[in-house]
Design an enzyme around this catalytic site. Structure first.
Site, PDB file in Angstrom:
ATOM      1  CE  LYS A   1      45.091  28.589  38.965  1.00  0.00           C
ATOM      2  NZ  LYS A   1      43.938  29.738  39.392  1.00  0.00           N
ATOM      3  CB  THR A   2      48.714  30.419  43.709  1.00  0.00           C
ATOM      4  OG1 THR A   2      49.531  31.518  42.311  1.00  0.00           O
ATOM      5  CG2 THR A   2      51.101  30.950  44.482  1.00  0.00           C
TER       6      THR A   2
ATOM      7  CG  ASP B   1      51.277  29.522  39.833  1.00  0.00           C
ATOM      8  OD1 ASP B   1      51.147  29.444  39.074  1.00  0.00           O
ATOM      9  OD2 ASP B   1      51.882  30.932  40.903  1.00  0.00           O
ATOM     10  CD  GLU B   2      49.426  32.739  36.944  1.00  0.00           C
ATOM     11  OE1 GLU B   2      48.473  32.559  35.512  1.00  0.00           O
ATOM     12  OE2 GLU B   2      49.374  33.739  38.260  1.00  0.00           O
TER      13      GLU B   2
ATOM     14  CD  GLN C   1      43.018  33.517  36.205  1.00  0.00           C
ATOM     15  OE1 GLN C   1      43.722  34.244  37.018  1.00  0.00           O
ATOM     16  NE2 GLN C   1      42.185  32.310  37.334  1.00  0.00           N
TER      17      GLN C   1
ATOM     18  NE  ARG D   1      42.657  38.856  39.757  1.00  0.00           N
ATOM     19  CZ  ARG D   1      43.388  37.030  39.883  1.00  0.00           C
ATOM     20  NH1 ARG D   1      44.570  36.910  40.984  1.00  0.00           N
ATOM     21  NH2 ARG D   1      43.334  36.080  38.760  1.00  0.00           N
TER      22      ARG D   1
END
Ligand code: ATP
Ligand code: MG
Length: 729
Positions: free
Chosen positions: A35-36, A220-221, A251, A612
């Protein structure tokens, strides 16, 4: 111009998203699916293929560190500098706007940002002046209430009236706090957004200007935006800007701080038509890690539902280690990290994640002892340490004599005989005359209202600050810092503290000088200075940066093991990850145990933590843990049970044998009788756990441990040296 290189190293779905015609877009996809990466490539694409000026782009990230990283990656793709591009956190961007438009926002030019600690102290002071009993109404709760209201976009007067005493009391505190902040030019974190949202609403011309300017906004996020952030974005977008939002409902971990997962759903309605993009391939983790994370999150009911897959290798099983206590757990993590580094890995590859900040100290001590460089990302931050805050307050007072927060903190640090009583007198007088404490001191001296002895001390302090100011006029930032910590007596004062502590404080102060040097050498603020902002001195910029930055700028340089809370690990990735303290009560946190919704948020947090890890994931828990001074005996976390057994291996201490998690029987090769003379099957009595049977032994000497199956509390690992067992047979 050939723009195809921007689409290299992307899969089909990613490529489609990056090169989509300019419209509103929502990318909802799982962890590590790129995504990022899509966001970064889309910015590059807009600039190079669509000819959009970097000037008309606004990118919102979750941390300042992520902003730097994003700018860096875009420049790498485009091979040009993109200075005019605005990249930052919501808070950082709002702050920059307020600095540029302080007048329109009704703020003094030198308004000061309050960090969490300053805010708490200010609220306490407000409550004291209102005679509100802190035993009954904890200040932390009041801070929570105030920030919650601001996050919902409400000023004190907009808090709904109620006959509920809780609401009435907190509304009153909020009102007084708001007035005090306005009078003193203080701006807390939540205020940054609230204020700049008001700026949009109250200054239509300015809003129109920025609406015209920012043709494209990328966030983002997105799953963790709160009400005010969403509203801010929506107003700014107006009817002409295009928004690309990327996020993952699995998330969403800031519900407790007002984040609204519904914003993802609202987005499709509010910004219709929206192109919905899904990414399903994970590029980050091994298949085993991914399978485990997928299985865990499947226990949540309320989700969009998506399966991530990878064509990467299965990788190693997830290792679980049961520590005898938290020290043993920390030792294990340290040993394993040392092995990684000895094997040629970089300390930078390693992250230790935990649920609550208090867990870090024991880990830090173990790492220090093993001489493994580490840094703490967020939480117990360098800039929050007492000696550093003291130095910063001296620096603050140089540029703003009327900062009462700074004044109060250092007027008697180092001790110079200006006691609490004197400070109270000064404070009272300042309040009565509506002056700053600095000003009130000057008046008191002029009027001779202080005793001779106290007056001398106070006059000396004022002179000290004025002299420091004069001496610093020509100095660069780090020379200034150096001079201030010396001449204020702080260095001497803190170095006098006995032992390691004093040494550490002295080193920290010295690190502050390096931090200043680094700041001027490489201005990290992610948004380039605009003409208005340039009127700020470097010192002012530095102090703002420190207050804003949530600790991701650390003094430690060079490769380091990263320690951080699970919350601050969002968006990051590391080859080797430890999830420490996987115990009921700690994770999921006991505060969440009662509410089902909160457990789901904890589980998402666990999902964030697991995903992560790129290559190796270790999960550790301790059978006893000393937190906040009391011993806790916690069961392993339910999240551990939710990971399929065939993906897990339980790790034993060196010399013992690994066996599948949950297996029974003795590890192969284990002697029937341990070196400590205890037999397998021996019946024993423990003062706390009662009667049990020895089922395993491992290690010898000081570190030997035995596992005893107690009839009341089940199996426990005990350290031989401390167990104090009575032999029963
Ligand atoms: P998170 O949800 O954790 O924020 P994300 O969806 O933002 O994750 P990224 O951080 O963008 O994922 O990507 C995860 C990793 O996978 C990064 O190292 C990234 O460089 C890599 N990656 C993503 N897409 C590809 C691709 N098409 N080819 C190779 N590597 C990729
Ligand atoms: Mg990401």
């Amino acid at each position: 111009m050939d723009v195809s290189h921007i689409l290299d190293n992307l899969n089909d779905a990613q490529r489609q998203a990056v090169a989509a015609p300019t419209g509103n877009m929502l990318v909802v996809a799982g962890a590590g699916s790129g995504k990022t990466r899509v966001l970064v490539h889309r910015i590059a694409w807009l600039i190079e293929a669509e000819g959009v000026s970097p000037h008309s782009l606004l990118a919102v990230t979750f941390t300042n560190k992520a902003a730097q990283e994003m700018r860096h990656r875009i420049e790498e793709l485009l091979k040009i500098s993109v200075r005019p591009l605005w990249v930052g956190t919501f808070h950082g961007i709002a702050h920059r706007l307020l600095r540029m438009h302080w007048r329109e926002a009704g703020l003094p030019q030198n308004f000061q940002i309050l960090d969490a600690d300053d805010q708490l102290r200010l609220v306490k002071r407000v409550m004291r002046s209102m005679d509100i009993d802190e035993q009954k109404w904890p200040a932390r709760q009041a801070v929570w209430f105030i920030n919650g209201q601001k996050d919902e976009g409400r000023r004190a007067k907009q808090v709904p009236a109620s006959d509920d005493l809780f609401q009435i009391t907190h509304k009153r505190i909020y009102e007084s706090y708001e007035t005090l902040c306005q009078q003193s030019g203080l701006v807390d974190f939540a205020e940054l957004l609230l204020k700049s949202h008001e700026l949009w609403l109250e200054q239509p011309e300015m809003l129109a200007h920025y609406q015209k300017r920012f043709q494209h906004m990328l966030v983002d996020e997105f799953q963790d935006t709160n009400t005010i952030q969403y509203a801010w974005l929506k107003v700014l977008a107006g009817t002409s800007s295009r928004i690309t939002a990327v996020g993952d409902d699995d998330q969403s971990i800031y519900g407790w701080r007002g984040a609204k997962i519904e914003n993802i759903h609202r987005f499709s309605d509010d910004f219709a038509p929206v192109e919905l993009v899904r990414l399903e391939q994970n590029y980050r983790s091994t298949a085993t890690i991914l399978k485990a994370a997928n299985a865990l999150i499947a226990n949540n009911a309320d989700r969009f539902g998506k399966e991530l897959w990878t064509d990467g290798p299965p990788g190693d099983p997830i290792r679980v280690y049961a520590g005898y206590n938290d020290l043993d757990e920390a030792r294990f993590i340290t040993d394993r990290s040392a092995e990684w580094i000895d094997g040629g890995g970089s300390p930078d590859d390693v992250a230790v994640l935990y649920r609550s900040n208090a867990q870090s100290r024991v880990l830090e001590e173990a790492l220090l002892r093993a001489q493994i460089p580490y840094r703490i990302y967020g939480g117990l931050r360098f800039f929050e340490r007492a000696e550093i805050k003291n130095a910063l307050c001296y620096m603050r007072l140089l540029i703003d004599r009327n900062s009462d927060t700074a004044f109060e903190r250092i007027v008697n640090t180092p001790t110079r005989g200006i006691g609490d009583k004197t400070v109270e007198v000064i404070r009272q007088q300042a309040r009565a005359r509506e002056l700053s404490m600095w000003q009130s001191c000057k008046d008191a001296l002029a009027e001779g209202s202080l005793s001779k002895r106290v007056a001398t001390k106070v006059a000396e302090f004022l002179t000290l600050i004025d002299e420091l100011d004069a001496a610093c006029a020509e100095l660069s930032l780090h020379e200034l810092a150096d001079h201030v910590i010396e001449a204020s007596g702080l260095l001497d004062f803190h170095s006098r503290e006995r032992g390691e502590r004093g040494l550490a404080r002295k080193e920290n102060l010295e690190e502050l000088v390096s931090a200043c040097r680094q700041f001027t050498g490489d201005l990290v603020f992610p948004i380039p200075a605009e003409p208005e902002a340039e009127s700020q001195s470097v010192l002012e910029q530095f102090l703002d940066q420190v207050a804003l930055d949530s600790g991701d700028r650390q003094a430690e340089s060079g490769p380091c093991v990263q320690l951080m809370t699970l919350h601050s690990a969002k968006g990051l990735e590391y080859p080797l990850v430890f999830l420490a303290g996987m115990e009921e009560g700690l994770f999921p946190h006991k505060m969440s145990a009662q509410e089902p919704g909160r457990i789901e948020e904890e589980r998402r947090l666990c999902y964030v933590g697991m995903t992560r890890a790129m290559r190796e994931l270790y999960i550790t828990h301790a059978e006893t843990r000393r937190l906040h001074g009391t011993d806790n005996y916690n069961r392993p976390s339910r999240f551990l049970q939710e990971i399929p057994r065939d993906l897990i291996h339980e790790v034993r201490m060196k010399g013992a044998v690994e066996r599948p998690y949950g297996g029974t029987g003795l590890p192969s090769g284990m002697a029937e009788e341990s070196a400590n003379g205890l037999r397998m099957g021996q019946r024993v009595m423990h003062a706390k756990f009662g009667e049990g049977v020895v089922v395993q032994c491992e290690g010898d000497g000081e570190r030997a441990r035995i596992q005893v199956n107690f009839s009341d509390v089940g199996a426990k690992w005990l350290m031989m040296g401390y167990a104090n067992l009575d032999i029963l047979d």
